[in-house]
Motif scaffolding. Structure first.
Motif, PDB file in Angstrom:
ATOM      1  N   ILE A  57       0.845  -1.208   0.000  1.00  0.00           N
ATOM      2  CA  ILE A  57       0.000   0.000   0.000  1.00  0.00           C
ATOM      3  C   ILE A  57       0.875   1.251   0.000  1.00  0.00           C
ATOM      4  N   GLY A  58       1.898   1.267   0.842  1.00  0.00           N
ATOM      5  CA  GLY A  58       2.788   2.429   0.912  1.00  0.00           C
ATOM      6  C   GLY A  58       3.494   2.696  -0.411  1.00  0.00           C
ATOM      7  N   TRP A  59       4.065   1.644  -1.021  1.00  0.00           N
ATOM      8  CA  TRP A  59       4.753   1.825  -2.303  1.00  0.00           C
ATOM      9  C   TRP A  59       3.777   2.166  -3.422  1.00  0.00           C
ATOM     10  N   SER A  60       2.542   1.657  -3.336  1.00  0.00           N
ATOM     11  CA  SER A  60       1.534   2.002  -4.337  1.00  0.00           C
ATOM     12  C   SER A  60       1.170   3.486  -4.266  1.00  0.00           C
ATOM     13  N   LEU A  61       1.034   3.996  -3.037  1.00  0.00           N
ATOM     14  CA  LEU A  61       0.748   5.421  -2.874  1.00  0.00           C
ATOM     15  C   LEU A  61       1.901   6.275  -3.382  1.00  0.00           C
ATOM     16  N   LYS A  62       3.135   5.841  -3.124  1.00  0.00           N
ATOM     17  CA  LYS A  62       4.306   6.553  -3.631  1.00  0.00           C
ATOM     18  C   LYS A  62       4.325   6.537  -5.156  1.00  0.00           C
ATOM     19  N   PHE A  63       4.000   5.388  -5.747  1.00  0.00           N
ATOM     20  CA  PHE A  63       3.964   5.256  -7.201  1.00  0.00           C
ATOM     21  C   PHE A  63       2.912   6.199  -7.793  1.00  0.00           C
ATOM     22  N   LYS A  64       1.726   6.236  -7.164  1.00  0.00           N
ATOM     23  CA  LYS A  64       0.650   7.113  -7.637  1.00  0.00           C
ATOM     24  C   LYS A  64       1.083   8.575  -7.553  1.00  0.00           C
ATOM     25  N   LYS A  65       1.716   8.949  -6.458  1.00  0.00           N
ATOM     26  CA  LYS A  65       2.180  10.329  -6.288  1.00  0.00           C
ATOM     27  C   LYS A  65       3.210  10.682  -7.360  1.00  0.00           C
ATOM     28  N   GLU A  66       4.131   9.784  -7.645  1.00  0.00           N
ATOM     29  CA  GLU A  66       5.149  10.040  -8.672  1.00  0.00           C
ATOM     30  C   GLU A  66       4.525  10.152 -10.057  1.00  0.00           C
ATOM     31  N   GLN A  67       3.476   9.375 -10.315  1.00  0.00           N
ATOM     32  CA  GLN A  67       2.766   9.477 -11.593  1.00  0.00           C
ATOM     33  C   GLN A  67       2.123  10.865 -11.728  1.00  0.00           C
ATOM     34  N   GLU A  68       1.522  11.360 -10.660  1.00  0.00           N
ATOM     35  CA  GLU A  68       0.894  12.683 -10.682  1.00  0.00           C
ATOM     36  C   GLU A  68       1.934  13.780 -10.873  1.00  0.00           C
ATOM     37  N   ILE A  69       3.090  13.647 -10.243  1.00  0.00           N
ATOM     38  CA  ILE A  69       4.167  14.627 -10.416  1.00  0.00           C
ATOM     39  C   ILE A  69       4.641  14.621 -11.852  1.00  0.00           C
ATOM     40  N   GLU A  70       4.773  13.450 -12.434  1.00  0.00           N
ATOM     41  CA  GLU A  70       5.209  13.340 -13.834  1.00  0.00           C
ATOM     42  C   GLU A  70       4.201  13.971 -14.788  1.00  0.00           C
ATOM     43  N   LYS A  71       2.904  13.748 -14.535  1.00  0.00           N
ATOM     44  CA  LYS A  71       1.867  14.361 -15.370  1.00  0.00           C
ATOM     45  C   LYS A  71       1.929  15.880 -15.284  1.00  0.00           C
ATOM     46  N   ALA A  72       2.134  16.408 -14.090  1.00  0.00           N
ATOM     47  CA  ALA A  72       2.210  17.860 -13.906  1.00  0.00           C
ATOM     48  C   ALA A  72       3.454  18.432 -14.598  1.00  0.00           C
ATOM     49  N   ARG A  73       4.524  17.685 -14.568  1.00  0.00           N
ATOM     50  CA  ARG A  73       5.770  18.118 -15.192  1.00  0.00           C
ATOM     51  C   ARG A  73       5.632  18.160 -16.721  1.00  0.00           C
TER      52      ARG A  73
END
Length: 75
Positions: A57-73
């Motif tokens: 769950i923790g790594w999944s949340l981190k993965f989701k957050k990194e995906q959102e950062i990449e989309k914003a970038r």
């Protein structure tokens, strides 16, 4: 067969932190923990099952957050 899978999962967890891309690290950590969870269920090690699920769950949340950062970038 489960023991062989567990060794594979452990190896994935060993190499995952050395990847430069955090998204790739997250994916490998989730995959490795999932494989080790199979072994923990087979051995009825419920404390490790819970620990692995929390890690997934923790790594999944981190993965989701990194995906959102990449989309914003990109966008």
């Amino acid at each position: 067969m489960i023991e062989l899978l567990a060794w594979g999962g452990a190896m994935i967890l060993i190499v995952a932190p050395f990847f430069q891309d955090i998204r790739l690290t997250c994916f490998h950590m989730i995959f490795g923990l999932s494989i080790l969870t199979i072994q923990a269920v087979d051995q009825e090690l419920w404390n490790l099952v819970l620990l692995n699920i929390c890690g997934i769950i923790g790594w999944s949340l981190k993965f989701k957050k990194e995906q959102e950062i990449e989309k914003a970038r990109i966008g």
